[in-house]
Design a protein around this motif. Structure first.
Motif, short mmCIF file in Angstrom:
data_model
loop_
_atom_site.label_atom_id
_atom_site.label_comp_id
_atom_site.label_asym_id
_atom_site.label_seq_id
_atom_site.Cartn_x
_atom_site.Cartn_y
_atom_site.Cartn_z
N ASP A 1 2.80 9.05 5.62
CA ASP A 1 3.25 9.21 7.01
C ASP A 1 2.48 8.23 7.92
O ASP A 1 2.93 7.67 8.65
N THR A 2 1.21 8.39 7.61
CA THR A 2 0.03 7.42 8.55
C THR A 2 0.38 6.09 8.58
O THR A 2 0.41 5.33 9.50
N VAL A 3 0.53 5.68 7.35
CA VAL A 3 0.84 4.15 6.91
C VAL A 3 2.26 4.00 7.66
O VAL A 3 2.50 2.74 8.02
N TYR B 1 0.76 -1.13 0.10
CA TYR B 1 0.11 0.07 0.03
C TYR B 1 0.92 1.34 -0.04
O TYR B 1 0.66 2.28 -0.66
N THR B 2 1.97 1.08 0.85
CA THR B 2 3.01 2.52 0.83
C THR B 2 3.56 2.48 -0.43
O THR B 2 3.47 3.70 -1.05
N ILE C 1 -6.22 3.32 8.87
CA ILE C 1 -5.38 3.30 7.58
C ILE C 1 -5.76 3.99 6.63
O ILE C 1 -5.02 5.02 5.87
N PHE C 2 -7.00 3.61 5.94
CA PHE C 2 -7.48 3.96 4.71
C PHE C 2 -8.39 5.23 4.62
O PHE C 2 -8.46 5.71 3.52
N GLN C 3 -8.88 5.50 5.70
CA GLN C 3 -9.82 6.71 5.93
C GLN C 3 -9.73 7.49 7.10
O GLN C 3 -10.48 8.32 7.31
N GLY C 4 -8.57 7.47 7.60
CA GLY C 4 -8.40 8.15 9.14
C GLY C 4 -7.59 9.41 8.83
O GLY C 4 -7.19 9.73 7.83
N GLY C 5 -7.66 10.27 9.99
CA GLY C 5 -7.05 11.52 10.01
C GLY C 5 -7.49 12.41 9.09
O GLY C 5 -6.73 13.49 8.47
#
Length: 379
Positions: free
Chosen positions: A300-302, A83-84, A182-186
């Motif tokens: 950065d989140t991942v 994913y990264t 991971i996919f919809q956060g922050g």
């Protein structure tokens, strides 16, 4: 007291039977590789050994749990790495799309490629382990976490829980990660961002829009309204033209330079405050810059989640090493209690050899004495 022949036979037979029983027990101990075969052989040692065996069984279960945890975390880590890589590729595409030399058809082709990338990302989000359980759906491991809503959007069907395993007597470890985080956060929804990027690239950049945007920029009034009271972008262009026309030896050159520099700051602020004309290169560049920042934040989140997974895998390695030492200690203590060390077995073999010799001698004596009779001495 008179000792009859019958009593002599009984005593000898009892003694021989006892010796044979001892030898049989020694053979059983040697075959088993330990001294204590039954609780009656050493009740205290047997009780302590039973407690240790139960503790050792728990330790073995923790070993199994750690293997399962490591397997799950490895799958999560592998998916996050893929994913990264995809996010990095998309960010690179954003930078390429902002190149003014890119044609509309090239951007359309890039949008088509991103459609396929979007499906790949959805596949990562719905990844499963070896048992078919979803990695990123929380406690709802049998529910597909991300599905299309029919309008091109993606909804999350899992929960915020994280699966965990008891990997040591005092450690319960999470073996999954929150899919929504991971996919919809922050505040960053990768699916929405990719759809927005695809839609943006499908809008053609036209010369008419560029001309309209340039005219709008030149006539955009700076909101502060400070002096000079003219349009700041055009004012800067006029000041820069005057500076370019002046010679460095001109006595007013420094004044012209300072004036152009001050107006450049106001021009940049004014340009940032306005909304570019849709379909212009400026509008495209600004939105792509915003998206580039968003995808950087997602990377950065991942990365933070990947680092957390890696730290847990490292901890599992340390727990495995500690568990192996505990296993050896438990086994050594049980060997000491049950007499299962090499020295104990050697002692049993020596004792067996000695008792076998005694038995052989006793049997010979019994045969000799049992054949004695007074009739042998009568003339």
């Amino acid at each position: 007291m008179r000792i009859s022949t019958q009593m002599l036979y009984q005593m000898s037979n009892t003694e021989l039977t006892s010796m044979q029983g001892s030898i049989l027990k020694l053979n059983q101990q040697i075959s088993a590789g330990q001294k204590v075969l039954n609780p009656s052989d050493d009740p205290v040692a047997s009780a302590r050994a039973l407690d240790l065996s139960q503790t050792q069984a728990l330790n073995e279960q923790y070993v199994t749990n750690r293997k399962n945890a490591n397997s799950s975390l490895a799958q999560v880590s592998s998916t996050l790495d893929s994913y990264t890589d995809m996010l990095t590729k998309i960010k690179s595409d954003v930078i390429k799309a902002g190149n003014a030399s890119y044609t509309n058809s090239e951007r359309v082709n890039l949008a088509s490629e991103l459609q396929g990338n979007l499906k790949e990302v959805l596949g990562y989000a719905n990844a499963t382990d070896g048992q078919g359980n979803y990695l990123f759906s929380g406690f709802k491991s049998t529910t597909q976490p991300f599905t299309l809503d029919g309008n091109g959007g993606v909804v999350y069907n899992g929960d915020q829980g994280q699966m965990s395993l008891q990997v040591d007597s005092t450690r319960q470890m999470d073996i999954s990660a929150s899919g929504q985080a991971i996919f919809q956060g922050g505040g960053q929804d990768v699916f929405k961002s990719m759809n927005d990027l695809i839609s943006l690239l499908a809008v053609p950049v036209t010369e008419a829009a560029n001309n309209a945007d340039e005219q709008a920029a030149n006539t955009f009034n700076y909101p502060v309204g400070s002096s000079p009271a003219q349009y700041p972008i055009q004012a800067y262009k006029d000041a820069q033209t005057a500076l370019d026309a002046a010679s460095p030896t001109d006595p007013n050159y420094n004044t012209l330079f300072s004036n152009a520099a001050a107006l450049k700051l106001k021009s940049d602020a004014a340009n940032a405050a306005r909304t570019p004309v849709a379909g212009s290169q400026e509008a495209l560049s600004r939105k792509l810059a915003q998206m580039g920042t968003a995808f950087s934040s997602m990377i950065d989140t991942v990365g933070t989640t990947t680092a957390s997974v890696g730290a847990r895998q490292s901890e599992l390695d340390n727990l495995d090493a500690a568990g192996a030492v505990q296993k050896q200690n438990y086994q050594q203590t049980m060997n000491d209690l049950l007499g299962a060390n090499t020295s104990d077995v050697s002692e049993l073999v020596s004792d067996l050899t000695l008792k076998s010799t005694y038995l052989s001698a006793a049997q010979k004596v019994f045969v000799s004495t049992s054949s004695l009779t007074l009739l042998n001495y009568l003339k």
